[in-house]
Scaffold this active site. Structure first.
Site, short mmCIF file in Angstrom:
data_model
loop_
_atom_site.label_atom_id
_atom_site.label_comp_id
_atom_site.label_asym_id
_atom_site.label_seq_id
_atom_site.Cartn_x
_atom_site.Cartn_y
_atom_site.Cartn_z
N ASP A 7 88.44 -112.60 68.37
CA ASP A 7 88.34 -111.57 69.42
C ASP A 7 89.14 -110.97 69.99
O ASP A 7 90.15 -111.74 70.81
CB ASP A 7 87.47 -112.08 70.99
CG ASP A 7 87.40 -110.55 72.07
OD1 ASP A 7 87.44 -109.68 72.02
OD2 ASP A 7 88.03 -111.14 73.02
N GLU A 68 86.89 -107.64 65.47
CA GLU A 68 86.64 -106.63 66.34
C GLU A 68 87.07 -105.45 66.46
O GLU A 68 88.71 -105.50 66.54
CB GLU A 68 86.74 -107.10 68.52
CG GLU A 68 85.79 -105.46 68.80
CD GLU A 68 86.20 -106.08 70.72
OE1 GLU A 68 86.52 -105.84 71.12
OE2 GLU A 68 85.84 -107.38 70.75
N ASP A 141 86.49 -114.50 76.35
CA ASP A 141 87.15 -114.44 74.53
C ASP A 141 86.80 -115.34 73.69
O ASP A 141 86.34 -115.06 72.34
CB ASP A 141 88.75 -114.77 74.70
CG ASP A 141 89.25 -113.49 75.78
OD1 ASP A 141 88.89 -112.55 75.72
OD2 ASP A 141 89.03 -114.19 77.45
#
Length: 194
Positions: A7, A68, A141
């Protein structure tokens, strides 16, 4: 298969590692957040994140890295830092011959909850259930990185390029990677931690 989810973020970069076994059984391996100091110059912050990512890749030797996919946000400085960190994750993976995949936040939410617009709390709850965790990983996160890895295990279509990337490794790097994979599998997997 060992999947490392990223992330990306300039202040906090989540890293989550899961193992996808037979019949899509997913198990928790590791979760962490790599941090950089906002008061540092951006180049040094990026170096901190890059070094942290390299250390995780070298420790776990994942079969694939799921990152991501950065999308446009109103805050341009946030999206710029996020995109730079995503690029660092792709670079670190490519240097090690590890295939990468990109999944949008909506794809992740859909894969995990069945709803591409699911709230963050619902995603965290499903991450806990899927990986049999007693509590959600913190900060968010960390949970997002695990969600990214789970998404790839369930929907691997985000792979940038399938197959192994061993052609980019030197002979010594290939031998080292094979030896590390055998050692890890010979120990019955990797020690799980949180």
């Amino acid at each position: 298969m060992l999947i490392l989810g990223v992330d990306p973020g300039l202040t906090r970069c989540g890293v989550g590692v899961i193992e996808a076994g037979a019949s899509r059984r997913l198990s928790f391996v590791h979760v962490d957040v790599i941090r950089s100091k906002p008061e540092q110059p951006q180049d040094l912050r990026l170096l901190t994140i890059y070094n942290g990512l390299c250390a995780k890749f070298d420790r776990f030797i994942p079969d694939v890295v799921s990152i991501e996919r950065v999308f446009a946000q109103e805050n341009r400085s946030t999206v710029l830092g996020t995109a730079q960190v995503a690029g660092l994750a792709m670079l670190a993976a490519a240097q090690r011959g590890i295939p990468t995949a990109l999944h949008t936040p909506s794809e992740v939410k859909l894969a995990i909850t069945g709803n591409g617009m699911a709230p963050k709390a619902q995603v965290e709850n499903m991450v806990m259930r899927i990986l049999s965790l007693n509590e959600p990983p913190k900060p968010a996160d960390a949970a997002d990185a695990l969600a990214q890895a789970i998404c790839h295990a369930l929907r691997p279509a985000g792979a940038i390029q399938g197959g192994e990337r061993e052609e980019h490794l030197t002979a010594a790097q290939r031998q080292w990677a094979v030896a590390m994979q055998k050692a890890r599998r010979g120990r019955g997997g990797i020690k799980r931690d949180m």
